[in-house]
Motif scaffolding. Sequence first.
Motif, mmCIF file in Angstrom:
data_model
loop_
_atom_site.group_PDB
_atom_site.id
_atom_site.type_symbol
_atom_site.label_atom_id
_atom_site.label_comp_id
_atom_site.label_asym_id
_atom_site.label_seq_id
_atom_site.Cartn_x
_atom_site.Cartn_y
_atom_site.Cartn_z
ATOM 1 N N ASP A 240 -27.565 -29.490 -55.265
ATOM 2 C CA ASP A 240 -26.604 -30.408 -55.892
ATOM 3 C C ASP A 240 -25.475 -29.676 -56.605
ATOM 4 N N ASP A 241 -25.226 -28.433 -56.208
ATOM 5 C CA ASP A 241 -24.210 -27.635 -56.879
ATOM 6 C C ASP A 241 -23.174 -27.168 -55.863
ATOM 7 N N ALA A 242 -22.127 -26.532 -56.354
ATOM 8 C CA ALA A 242 -21.057 -26.057 -55.482
ATOM 9 C C ALA A 242 -21.543 -24.928 -54.580
ATOM 10 N N GLY A 243 -20.930 -24.820 -53.404
ATOM 11 C CA GLY A 243 -21.259 -23.754 -52.468
ATOM 12 C C GLY A 243 -20.324 -22.571 -52.607
ATOM 13 N N ASN A 244 -20.695 -21.471 -51.961
ATOM 14 C CA ASN A 244 -19.891 -20.248 -51.987
ATOM 15 C C ASN A 244 -19.082 -20.109 -50.702
ATOM 16 N N GLY A 245 -17.784 -19.908 -50.865
ATOM 17 C CA GLY A 245 -16.904 -19.714 -49.725
ATOM 18 C C GLY A 245 -16.286 -18.331 -49.725
ATOM 19 N N MET A 246 -15.650 -17.983 -48.618
ATOM 20 C CA MET A 246 -14.852 -16.766 -48.526
ATOM 21 C C MET A 246 -13.534 -17.143 -47.848
ATOM 22 N N HIS A 247 -12.497 -17.290 -48.634
ATOM 23 C CA HIS A 247 -11.184 -17.638 -48.099
ATOM 24 C C HIS A 247 -10.467 -16.373 -47.652
ATOM 25 N N VAL A 248 -9.771 -16.464 -46.537
ATOM 26 C CA VAL A 248 -9.046 -15.322 -45.985
ATOM 27 C C VAL A 248 -7.562 -15.661 -45.908
ATOM 28 N N HIS A 249 -6.739 -14.838 -46.556
ATOM 29 C CA HIS A 249 -5.283 -14.950 -46.479
ATOM 30 C C HIS A 249 -4.764 -13.877 -45.528
ATOM 31 N N PHE A 250 -3.784 -14.228 -44.691
ATOM 32 C CA PHE A 250 -3.215 -13.198 -43.825
ATOM 33 C C PHE A 250 -1.748 -13.471 -43.534
ATOM 34 N N SER A 251 -1.032 -12.393 -43.293
ATOM 35 C CA SER A 251 0.376 -12.451 -42.894
ATOM 36 C C SER A 251 0.608 -11.360 -41.854
ATOM 37 N N ILE A 252 1.708 -11.480 -41.124
ATOM 38 C CA ILE A 252 1.996 -10.589 -40.000
ATOM 39 C C ILE A 252 3.368 -9.954 -40.220
ATOM 40 N N TRP A 253 3.462 -8.633 -40.042
ATOM 41 C CA TRP A 253 4.678 -7.895 -40.366
ATOM 42 C C TRP A 253 5.066 -6.951 -39.229
ATOM 43 N N ASP A 254 6.375 -6.701 -39.097
ATOM 44 C CA ASP A 254 6.806 -5.707 -38.117
ATOM 45 C C ASP A 254 7.031 -4.371 -38.807
ATOM 46 N N GLY A 285 -15.185 -24.126 -32.076
ATOM 47 C CA GLY A 285 -15.953 -23.107 -31.375
ATOM 48 C C GLY A 285 -16.371 -21.958 -32.265
ATOM 49 N N ALA A 286 -15.606 -21.721 -33.331
ATOM 50 C CA ALA A 286 -15.885 -20.607 -34.234
ATOM 51 C C ALA A 286 -16.769 -20.996 -35.407
ATOM 52 N N THR A 287 -17.237 -22.243 -35.460
ATOM 53 C CA THR A 287 -18.046 -22.678 -36.595
ATOM 54 C C THR A 287 -19.235 -21.749 -36.830
ATOM 55 N N LEU A 288 -19.828 -21.236 -35.753
ATOM 56 C CA LEU A 288 -20.991 -20.356 -35.893
ATOM 57 C C LEU A 288 -20.651 -19.085 -36.663
ATOM 58 N N ILE A 289 -19.414 -18.603 -36.540
ATOM 59 C CA ILE A 289 -18.992 -17.421 -37.297
ATOM 60 C C ILE A 289 -18.786 -17.788 -38.761
ATOM 61 N N TYR A 290 -18.212 -18.953 -39.013
ATOM 62 C CA TYR A 290 -17.924 -19.385 -40.374
ATOM 63 C C TYR A 290 -19.165 -19.901 -41.107
ATOM 64 N N ALA A 291 -20.167 -20.339 -40.340
ATOM 65 C CA ALA A 291 -21.394 -20.909 -40.913
ATOM 66 C C ALA A 291 -22.573 -20.388 -40.086
ATOM 67 N N PRO A 292 -23.015 -19.150 -40.314
ATOM 68 C CA PRO A 292 -23.959 -18.498 -39.407
ATOM 69 C C PRO A 292 -25.434 -18.736 -39.692
ATOM 70 N N VAL A 337 -12.339 -21.940 -44.338
ATOM 71 C CA VAL A 337 -13.569 -22.495 -43.769
ATOM 72 C C VAL A 337 -14.794 -21.637 -44.042
ATOM 73 N N ALA A 338 -14.684 -20.323 -43.950
ATOM 74 C CA ALA A 338 -15.860 -19.451 -43.951
ATOM 75 C C ALA A 338 -16.650 -19.540 -45.245
ATOM 76 N N GLY A 339 -17.967 -19.461 -45.117
ATOM 77 C CA GLY A 339 -18.826 -19.366 -46.273
ATOM 78 C C GLY A 339 -18.890 -17.937 -46.784
ATOM 79 N N GLY A 340 -19.418 -17.784 -47.988
ATOM 80 C CA GLY A 340 -19.597 -16.446 -48.525
ATOM 81 C C GLY A 340 -20.692 -15.677 -47.812
#
Length: 437
Positions: A240-254, A285-292, A337-340
């Motif tokens: 009944d408590d909050a879950g643990n996530g892992m948020h990923v930020h990304f950017s692309i540079w030349d 399709g990637a849910t298994l990676i985000y929630a293994p 999306v990804a969990g911790g």
Amino acid sequence: MSSHPQTIRVAISDLNGVMRGKRLPGDYALKLAKGAVQLPLSVINVDVTGADIEDSPLVFETGDADGILVPTGRGPVPLPWLDSDQPLYPMELRRSRDTPFEADPRTALRWVLEGFTRHGWTVQAATELEFTLVDDAGHALGPVRNPLNDRPVEMAEILALGHMDAFDSFLTDLYTGAQEMGIPAQTVTSESGIGQFEITLHHQEALRAADDTWLFKELIRGMARRHGMAATFMAKPFEDDAGNGMHVHFSIWDADGRNMLDERTPEGQARLDGAIAGSLAAMEGATLIYAPHANSYARLVPGAHAPTSICWGHDNRTAALRIPRGGPETRRLEHRVAGGDTNPYLVMAVILGAALHGIDKGLTPPEPITGNAYDQDCPQLAPDWATAIERFETCPIMAEIFPPLLRDCLLRCKRQEMEVMDGIDPDAHWKTYLDTA
């Protein structure tokens, strides 16, 4: 850290992100680059309990052959939670010194990043890690005890500085340890779960960001133990408590330091659209990676702060994919999306591989949502573990991102884990996942 330690450690990441390796005499440090240390290739493909996969192709097709450990260049790294001076050398597992091993998670991320390199681009990434401090001394997992009064913590303390004061000794040692390990720890906040904290890591080259996230999880676990607590990245430590996530930020540079997602130009807008659309197209399709894991799906509940709807929005934390505030010259994506409880190498590989897929295919995203994503009719992530396994197996984008051997090994691993966890009382799942997820 001594220049002549008595012993050293070498470690790789298995498919679950668990460190597997050896403790060696200190003089082995001079031999590592020559491939002096070997591990069975099958060590990549053990389940979360550490057991061999019964039908692993790495045993029956290769005769359980040895692979060669090759330094990643990230070591030696001190392990500040240990009493002994015992530096760690992170490694990759290869078939030979010059032949990659297709099932190695770090290798999978390197290969995805090579796709960006072919465009003349680099990826900058950062993670936000949530974890929960707990008391694991009893038969049931309990809330952590407040170090100031030794009473169990009974409520969430969202952004409460006083709550962080109670754990100041642990958090201070965590920052000090991160500095010693060369990990760029940034902001720490008290989160919405009981005993839950979030720490962000600074933006840096994506492979280094994954390395640091993998190492940082070990630092957090180890330092918590040193302070008489346990730290877990389980997606849902308490029902009944909050879950643990892992948020990923990304950017692309030349190479000239220009942001390739800057929508002020038609090309930048097309790349941003493609990255968004590719990320959304791959999510189911990637849910298994985000929630293994079995416990992962307790977190993916609509309305419980974990995104379940496949959608995107501007500065919208209910969406799976968020475009944070900021100018177009610093435009980035936040994947929420990804969990911790995930493997950082596989998570970054699938996030960045999906974004590149969308860019290369010229995909166009749907309109961004406004308001609460949970109240809207959006496509959904795979709803349970069995469905996630099936969708990963049949998703063409997963087949594009990951080598066949890695996909085969991961599928066999997760199917075996399903059987194992089905035989364990769900109330006891934490004993399996506490230190491994």
